[in-house]
Scaffold this motif. Structure first.
Motif, short mmCIF file in Angstrom:
data_model
loop_
_atom_site.label_atom_id
_atom_site.label_comp_id
_atom_site.label_asym_id
_atom_site.label_seq_id
_atom_site.Cartn_x
_atom_site.Cartn_y
_atom_site.Cartn_z
N ARG A 179 0.84 -1.21 0.00
CA ARG A 179 0.00 0.00 0.00
C ARG A 179 0.86 1.26 0.00
O ARG A 179 2.02 1.26 0.44
CB ARG A 179 -0.97 0.00 1.18
CG ARG A 179 -0.52 -0.34 2.59
CD ARG A 179 0.67 0.29 3.08
NE ARG A 179 0.75 0.26 4.55
CZ ARG A 179 1.46 1.13 5.24
NH1 ARG A 179 2.19 2.04 4.65
NH2 ARG A 179 1.50 1.07 6.57
N ALA A 203 0.46 4.87 1.75
CA ALA A 203 -0.40 5.39 2.83
C ALA A 203 -0.03 6.84 3.17
O ALA A 203 0.41 7.13 4.28
CB ALA A 203 -0.26 4.49 4.06
N SER A 216 -0.23 10.80 4.18
CA SER A 216 -1.07 11.68 5.00
C SER A 216 -1.23 12.99 4.24
O SER A 216 -0.22 13.58 3.84
CB SER A 216 -0.39 11.98 6.34
OG SER A 216 -0.15 10.79 7.03
N GLU A 255 -4.35 8.72 4.72
CA GLU A 255 -4.35 8.74 6.19
C GLU A 255 -4.71 10.14 6.67
O GLU A 255 -3.86 10.93 7.08
CB GLU A 255 -2.99 8.24 6.70
CG GLU A 255 -2.66 6.87 6.13
CD GLU A 255 -1.92 5.94 7.07
OE1 GLU A 255 -1.02 6.41 7.77
OE2 GLU A 255 -2.27 4.74 7.08
N ARG A 307 8.21 1.59 3.69
CA ARG A 307 8.08 3.02 3.99
C ARG A 307 9.42 3.54 4.51
O ARG A 307 10.38 2.78 4.65
CB ARG A 307 6.97 3.22 5.03
CG ARG A 307 7.23 2.47 6.30
CD ARG A 307 6.03 2.44 7.24
NE ARG A 307 6.35 1.64 8.41
CZ ARG A 307 5.48 1.24 9.31
NH1 ARG A 307 4.20 1.55 9.18
NH2 ARG A 307 5.87 0.54 10.34
#
Ligand code: GLU
Length: 310
Positions: free
Chosen positions: A8, A10, A12, A44, A205
């Motif tokens: 994924r 993700a 923000s 997010e 990440r």
């Protein structure tokens, strides 16, 4: 044959994306796409004061501009509070969390030492076993209390797919917030609940979240769900070796777009400077798939020297 991975992106939506995020997204994309896996996009957008209006739409457009595509519907954390609440109730029922009445300031004052470069502090366990109910903690705080996760084990050990074997003392990770005093799930809980619910098998990440992986593993274990494989990659740094920040100049995607820098230039440079290609040439993510191997990635932070030539 191993099953194709599910990964994924993700992000923000807290502002514009910059070189640092772009590199982590590119690597996550390549790592999954090169093995014919599924790549999900989860926005997010829980951290309300930091979430900027319009940023999510901008982010989605930016990913498309860069050639980083994803599969299936986009998931927004702001629409998933029921799931987080269910997980919190489970943790409460099992006694994995306790209500905490401390303010950020009280914690900082009582903390023995700053924990990491991000300025977070070790929680001094002030509220551990202090209150017999959530109501009592809230009354003491004069506002709704938050919920803190308590580590039972002394260490969390795991093998990171990029950084190798890791061993974190939970004393230094310290009991952490899983539900904020406004009732919203904190990052550590939301990310675990979502990755589990979405069937994510691999998380790639930036390595600033390496110690968060240890916290998240403790939550996975408490919830009784499978832990994904973690791969934490170095960040992009300035010439002073420090994590890329405003003082290193504007590295936002908006800035590059305004100066007519193409996605091919950005991606080509990132790939070359990260050790993924042998020579510097413009390209799109798709063109990097054939030769992609995470093992080629430089273990040191990527240094941004102010332009796309070195
Ligand atoms: N949303 C987080 C961020 O942008 C990343 C979360 C994660 O990859 O676990 O910093």
């Amino acid at each position: 044959m191993p099953k194709p991975p599910i990964g994924r992106l993700a992000p923000s939506p807290t502002g514009v994306i910059h070189l640092g995020n772009i590199r982590s997204f590119l690597l996550a994309w390549l790592d999954i796409r090169s093995r014919n896996g599924t790549l999900l996009l989860r926005v997010e957008d829980l951290d309300s004061p930091r979430v900027k209006k319009g940023s999510a739409a901008q982010l989605i457009a930016d990913l498309e501009w860069l050639g980083l595509d994803y599969d299936s519907e986009i998931v927004f954390q702001s629409q998933r509070s029921t799931l987080y609440e269910e997980a919190l109730q489970k943790l409460i029922g099992q006694g994995n969390v306790y209500p905490c009445a401390c303010s950020r300031r009280e914690i900082e004052l009582a903390a023995s030492a700053p924990h990491a470069e991000d300025g977070s502090t070790v929680y001094p366990l002030t509220c551990y076993q202090r209150f017999s109910s959530y109501g009592e903690a809230s009354e003491c705080a004069g506002r709704p209390a938050c919920w803190r996760f308590h580590f039972e084990q002394s260490n969390i050990r795991f093998t990171d797919g990029f950084c190798g074997d890791k061993d974190f003392e939970t004393k230094s990770l310290s009991d952490f917030i899983v539900s904020k005093n406004n009732g919203e799930a904190a990052y550590q809980l939301a990310v675990v609940v979502d990755d589990a619910a979405q069937g994510v098998t691999e998380v790639l990440r930036g390595d600033d979240l390496l110690d968060s992986a240890a916290r998240q593993i403790a939550i996975y274990q408490a919830l009784g769900v499978d832990v994904p494989t973690f791969k934490h990659v170095p960040l992009v740094a300035g010439e002073d070796g420090k994590r890329l920040a405003k003082r290193h100049g504007d590295t936002s995607l908006n800035h590059f777009k305004q100066h007519n820098v193409s996605p091919q230039k950005i991606i080509g440079w990132l790939a070359y400077a990260s050790g993924l290609t042998r020579d510097l040439h413009e390209c799109l993510p798709q063109q990097l798939l054939g030769d992609f191997d995470l093992k080629k990635l430089d273990a040191k932070p990527l240094v941004w020297r102010g332009d796309f030539t070195t």
